[in-house]
Design a protein around this motif. Sequence first.
Motif, PDB file in Angstrom:
ATOM      1  N   ALA A 224      92.923  69.661 138.073  1.00  0.00           N
ATOM      2  CA  ALA A 224      93.198  70.536 139.212  1.00  0.00           C
ATOM      3  C   ALA A 224      93.420  69.729 140.483  1.00  0.00           C
ATOM      4  O   ALA A 224      94.307  70.044 141.295  1.00  0.00           O
ATOM      5  CB  ALA A 224      92.060  71.529 139.399  1.00  0.00           C
ATOM      6  N   SER A 225      92.591  68.674 140.661  1.00  0.00           N
ATOM      7  CA  SER A 225      92.739  67.832 141.849  1.00  0.00           C
ATOM      8  C   SER A 225      94.098  67.140 141.866  1.00  0.00           C
ATOM      9  O   SER A 225      94.757  67.049 142.915  1.00  0.00           O
ATOM     10  CB  SER A 225      91.617  66.795 141.896  1.00  0.00           C
ATOM     11  OG  SER A 225      90.360  67.421 142.009  1.00  0.00           O
ATOM     12  N   HIS A 226      94.510  66.638 140.707  1.00  0.00           N
ATOM     13  CA  HIS A 226      95.826  65.992 140.615  1.00  0.00           C
ATOM     14  C   HIS A 226      96.940  66.983 140.941  1.00  0.00           C
ATOM     15  O   HIS A 226      97.879  66.674 141.682  1.00  0.00           O
ATOM     16  CB  HIS A 226      96.030  65.416 139.217  1.00  0.00           C
ATOM     17  CG  HIS A 226      95.420  64.054 139.046  1.00  0.00           C
ATOM     18  ND1 HIS A 226      95.831  62.961 139.771  1.00  0.00           N
ATOM     19  CD2 HIS A 226      94.425  63.620 138.223  1.00  0.00           C
ATOM     20  CE1 HIS A 226      95.126  61.896 139.416  1.00  0.00           C
ATOM     21  NE2 HIS A 226      94.259  62.270 138.471  1.00  0.00           N
ATOM     22  N   GLU A 227      96.809  68.178 140.384  1.00  0.00           N
ATOM     23  CA  GLU A 227      97.862  69.174 140.583  1.00  0.00           C
ATOM     24  C   GLU A 227      97.924  69.665 142.029  1.00  0.00           C
ATOM     25  O   GLU A 227      98.997  70.049 142.512  1.00  0.00           O
ATOM     26  CB  GLU A 227      97.639  70.369 139.642  1.00  0.00           C
ATOM     27  CG  GLU A 227      97.792  70.043 138.171  1.00  0.00           C
ATOM     28  CD  GLU A 227      99.194  69.550 137.826  1.00  0.00           C
ATOM     29  OE1 GLU A 227     100.165  70.040 138.440  1.00  0.00           O
ATOM     30  OE2 GLU A 227      99.310  68.674 136.950  1.00  0.00           O
ATOM     31  N   LEU A 228      96.799  69.641 142.725  1.00  0.00           N
ATOM     32  CA  LEU A 228      96.781  70.117 144.106  1.00  0.00           C
ATOM     33  C   LEU A 228      97.368  69.120 145.093  1.00  0.00           C
ATOM     34  O   LEU A 228      97.793  69.509 146.194  1.00  0.00           O
ATOM     35  CB  LEU A 228      95.342  70.451 144.520  1.00  0.00           C
ATOM     36  CG  LEU A 228      94.767  71.781 144.025  1.00  0.00           C
ATOM     37  CD1 LEU A 228      93.283  71.860 144.353  1.00  0.00           C
ATOM     38  CD2 LEU A 228      95.513  72.957 144.652  1.00  0.00           C
ATOM     39  N   GLN A 229      97.374  67.845 144.726  1.00  0.00           N
ATOM     40  CA  GLN A 229      97.821  66.818 145.670  1.00  0.00           C
ATOM     41  C   GLN A 229      99.253  67.051 146.139  1.00  0.00           C
ATOM     42  O   GLN A 229      99.548  67.008 147.344  1.00  0.00           O
ATOM     43  CB  GLN A 229      97.704  65.429 145.034  1.00  0.00           C
ATOM     44  CG  GLN A 229      96.280  64.929 144.943  1.00  0.00           C
ATOM     45  CD  GLN A 229      96.195  63.546 144.313  1.00  0.00           C
ATOM     46  OE1 GLN A 229      97.193  63.017 143.816  1.00  0.00           O
ATOM     47  NE2 GLN A 229      95.021  62.970 144.338  1.00  0.00           N
ATOM     48  N   THR A 230     100.149  67.288 145.193  1.00  0.00           N
ATOM     49  CA  THR A 230     101.571  67.434 145.548  1.00  0.00           C
ATOM     50  C   THR A 230     101.826  68.665 146.408  1.00  0.00           C
ATOM     51  O   THR A 230     102.443  68.544 147.489  1.00  0.00           O
ATOM     52  CB  THR A 230     102.428  67.476 144.275  1.00  0.00           C
ATOM     53  OG1 THR A 230     102.224  66.273 143.530  1.00  0.00           O
ATOM     54  CG2 THR A 230     103.898  67.606 144.638  1.00  0.00           C
ATOM     55  N   PRO A 231     101.390  69.880 146.017  1.00  0.00           N
ATOM     56  CA  PRO A 231     101.658  71.038 146.889  1.00  0.00           C
ATOM     57  C   PRO A 231     100.999  70.927 148.258  1.00  0.00           C
ATOM     58  O   PRO A 231     101.553  71.389 149.251  1.00  0.00           O
ATOM     59  CB  PRO A 231     101.094  72.222 146.102  1.00  0.00           C
ATOM     60  CG  PRO A 231     100.199  71.646 145.080  1.00  0.00           C
ATOM     61  CD  PRO A 231     100.724  70.292 144.765  1.00  0.00           C
ATOM     62  N   LEU A 232      99.816  70.294 148.320  1.00  0.00           N
ATOM     63  CA  LEU A 232      99.181  70.111 149.626  1.00  0.00           C
ATOM     64  C   LEU A 232     100.010  69.195 150.516  1.00  0.00           C
ATOM     65  O   LEU A 232     100.203  69.459 151.716  1.00  0.00           O
ATOM     66  CB  LEU A 232      97.770  69.544 149.445  1.00  0.00           C
ATOM     67  CG  LEU A 232      96.698  70.514 148.944  1.00  0.00           C
ATOM     68  CD1 LEU A 232      95.398  69.769 148.650  1.00  0.00           C
ATOM     69  CD2 LEU A 232      96.455  71.623 149.961  1.00  0.00           C
ATOM     70  N   ALA A 233     100.477  68.088 149.922  1.00  0.00           N
ATOM     71  CA  ALA A 233     101.299  67.143 150.696  1.00  0.00           C
ATOM     72  C   ALA A 233     102.598  67.802 151.169  1.00  0.00           C
ATOM     73  O   ALA A 233     103.025  67.607 152.318  1.00  0.00           O
ATOM     74  CB  ALA A 233     101.590  65.910 149.849  1.00  0.00           C
ATOM     75  N   ILE A 234     103.221  68.593 150.285  1.00  0.00           N
ATOM     76  CA  ILE A 234     104.467  69.266 150.657  1.00  0.00           C
ATOM     77  C   ILE A 234     104.218  70.271 151.777  1.00  0.00           C
ATOM     78  O   ILE A 234     104.981  70.355 152.756  1.00  0.00           O
ATOM     79  CB  ILE A 234     105.080  69.966 149.428  1.00  0.00           C
ATOM     80  CG1 ILE A 234     105.545  68.915 148.401  1.00  0.00           C
ATOM     81  CG2 ILE A 234     106.238  70.854 149.833  1.00  0.00           C
ATOM     82  CD1 ILE A 234     106.009  69.510 147.088  1.00  0.00           C
ATOM     83  N   THR A 235     103.139  71.032 151.656  1.00  0.00           N
ATOM     84  CA  THR A 235     102.819  72.051 152.665  1.00  0.00           C
ATOM     85  C   THR A 235     102.542  71.410 154.024  1.00  0.00           C
ATOM     86  O   THR A 235     103.028  71.890 155.064  1.00  0.00           O
ATOM     87  CB  THR A 235     101.599  72.876 152.219  1.00  0.00           C
ATOM     88  OG1 THR A 235     101.841  73.427 150.927  1.00  0.00           O
ATOM     89  CG2 THR A 235     101.311  73.994 153.206  1.00  0.00           C
ATOM     90  N   ILE A 236     101.760  70.325 154.023  1.00  0.00           N
ATOM     91  CA  ILE A 236     101.472  69.633 155.288  1.00  0.00           C
ATOM     92  C   ILE A 236     102.762  69.087 155.907  1.00  0.00           C
ATOM     93  O   ILE A 236     102.983  69.146 157.119  1.00  0.00           O
ATOM     94  CB  ILE A 236     100.447  68.504 155.060  1.00  0.00           C
ATOM     95  CG1 ILE A 236      99.086  69.104 154.718  1.00  0.00           C
ATOM     96  CG2 ILE A 236     100.323  67.621 156.296  1.00  0.00           C
ATOM     97  CD1 ILE A 236      98.046  68.085 154.324  1.00  0.00           C
ATOM     98  N   GLY A 237     103.644  68.548 155.047  1.00  0.00           N
ATOM     99  CA  GLY A 237     104.922  68.027 155.542  1.00  0.00           C
ATOM    100  C   GLY A 237     105.763  69.115 156.188  1.00  0.00           C
ATOM    101  O   GLY A 237     106.374  68.903 157.247  1.00  0.00           O
TER     102      GLY A 237
END
Length: 427
Positions: A224-237
Motif C-alpha cells: 500500500a505504501s509503494h502504491e501510494l507514493q506515485t499518486p501522492l507525488a502526482i497530486t502534490i505536483g
Amino acid sequence: MAVSIKYYTNRTLAITILVIMAIWALLFYAFLMDEVYDNVDDGLKNQKLEIIREAYNNPEIIETSKEYGINQFKIYPTQPSEDIDKNHFSRELMYMPYDDEDEPYRILKTGFYSKDRKAYALEIRTSTVEEDDYLINLAISLAVLYAVIVISILVINYFVMHKGWKPFHKILENLSNYRFGHTKSFEPVPTEVKEFQELNNQINQMISTNEAVFQDQKLFLENASHELQTPLAITIGKLDLLLQDGNLPEEQTIKIAEAKQSLHRMVGLNKSLLMLSRIENNQYTSSSDVKFNTVILQKLEEFEEIIEFKDIQINMLQKGHFIANMNIDLARVLISNLLRNAIKYNVQTGHIDITIDDNEIDIANSSNDGALNPDFIFKRFHKGTQDSQSNGLGLSIVKTILEKYPNLTITYDFIDNLQHFTIKKIK
C-alpha cells in the motif's frame, strides 16, 4: 490471592486425608469395639454353660458362690420367671484393688433352675478394655500416621511435582522470551507429559496463525505504501502547478496550500510506515562498525538551518567514541529521529545537550511540556499533547530499530526540565 498448584494440591490432599481418616477412625473404633464385646460376650456365654452344668453336677457350688470370688461369678436365689435363662449384658465400673481404681467390666446377668427346681440368678463378670484409654491411644496412633502420610506426600510432591512441572516452567520462560515477528524466539520444550505436549502444540499453532496474519499485514502495508507514493507525488505536483497560477483568488490559494501540507504529512506517514515495514521484514541485513560520533555530527549539519531558525544552542560533549555494529542506514535513521524529536519539541532559544562516551549517548533537549509517559512514548501513533501535526511514528521507529540489536537499548528520563533519551550498550 493466587497460590501455586503445588500448594493448592498439598493443601487439598492434607484436608481430604484428615477428613477421610477422621471418618475412618470413628467407623474403625465402632467396628473394633463391637468385635471386642462380641468376643467377650461369647466367652461369658460359654462360662454360663459350664457354670450351670457344674451346678447340676455339684449343687454345693450354689452355696459357696454367693459373692464374686476367684471364679468371677456369683449365684443367688431369685423369683421364677419364663425368661429366667435370657442373657442380659451390661458394662459397669468396679473397684480393682491392683490398680486402686474403678475399671470397666463386662457383666452377664441370667438365671437357671437347680435340680430341686429352685430359681437362681447368675452373674458372671470379666474385665474388658478401657474405652477411654483405647480411644486416646487410637487417636495418638492415627495422628502419628496422619503426620507421616502428609509429610510423605509433601516430600514426594516436592520432588515428583518439581520434576514433573519443570517442562511447564520452561515453556512459560520460552513464551516470555517470544517476540512478535520473531518465530524462532519461542522454542518448544521436549517433554513426555501428554498435557505439556498438547500445550506446546497449541502454542505453536497460535504463534503460526498470528505470524501468518502479521506477515500478511506487513506485506499489505508495504504494498500500500509503494502504491501510494506515485499518486501522492502526482497530486502534490498538480497542486504546485495550481499555486504557481497567479490568477487564483487568495481564499482558494490558502485552501490549496493547506491541502498540499496535508499531503506532505501523508507522504511523511507513508515513508515512516514503509520504513517500519522494511525494518520488521529484515531488509536491512548488512552491518558494520558504525561511529556514532560522526553520524551525529553529520545529522547536526543537515539540521543546521532549522536549528538556526529556532535559535537552538547545541552543546556536544565527546567523552569517548560510541561504536556499535549495526546497519549504517538504520543508524542514520536512529540518530535523525532522535535529533528531529529534540529539535521539534524544543523551546525557542532552547538548547540540546549531547553527551557521548564509549557506552552511552545521551540527547537532552530543553522543554516546557513536563515529563512524558514512558509507557507510551515509544508506542506507534502516540502523539500526546505536544504536536497534533506529528504522525507519532518517530520514536516508534527508534524503538523498532533498537529491538533488532539486543546489545543496544534506549531509556527516557525527565530531569531539570530536560527530556533525556539515552542509548546504552548492554554488557
